[in-house]
Design a protein around this motif. Sequence first.
Motif: not given
Length: 285
Positions: A64-89
């Motif tokens: 509860x209260x989380x507004x920012x979520x980071x997930x891997x590029x193979x995943x889907x973004x968290x619904x309703x959150x500002x989402x950052x995609x992790x890429x091993x560049x």
Amino acid sequence: MRERVRVRAVLTSAAMVVVAVVGLTGCAAGSASGEPSRAASSYANLPTSGIPDYQLGGGYTPPAGVTIVERDSTDRPAAGKYSICYVNGFQTQPGDADTWLDDHPSAVLRDDDGKPVSDPGWPDEMLLDTSSAAARSTITSVLTKTIATCADRGFDAVEFDNLDSWTRSHGALTRAGNLALARALVDVGHEHGLAVGQKNTPQLGASGRKSTGFDFVVAEECVQYQECASYTKAYGRHVIDIEYSDTTERSWASVCADDDRPAMTILRDRDLVTPSHADYVFEHC
């Protein structure tokens, strides 16, 4: 990567979580002057507050209260959150090693005997070769597909890990080569409407932002290693910091009371496990 224990979960075909930063949107084309392209509108809207969650050890419903979520590029973004995609560049993912060696062998850094050079801390990850324009072009082409997937899935931003790979290349790579690749990846991210984040690498100071066009930074343990000022001087309040429970030597209350910490600072367990695991830790300021 500094000579210290660093977290990056081994990413498999299972979805992993990416740091979603609230409010990064928009894109920008490269300027005619040759300066790095800037996601001008997205940069103006970057969040300077909110609660991030760093879920690279496995995705779960954000607390509860989380507004920012980071997930891997193979995943889907968290619904309703500002989402950052992790890429091993700048290094290969463990499961992608054969693909790079078979399909893009010239993009993998080799030692004098022709063997791939691995990250000593993550021996199942090979360093990508940023030393030539041709190799950087190949890497950019491969990762463009991943970046496009991040955008198509609805992520708002992308961050590229292992920007500091030159520091463990035994002199084969240079800071300049890595920044040249970073600049190309930032341009691709902006072209796909994503804000783009620098990962760690405090030794860049303000040059990371100025020479590449990065919009924000995701830092690990900047409080623990007294590096936060290196990021905030360059990015102001557009800094997300993840501290780890196994190395934090102060009470969490004292960390949160520290005026020098980034506004968006959280505490996670080292392995970034899910809440069902006994070792799960998540705290925020």
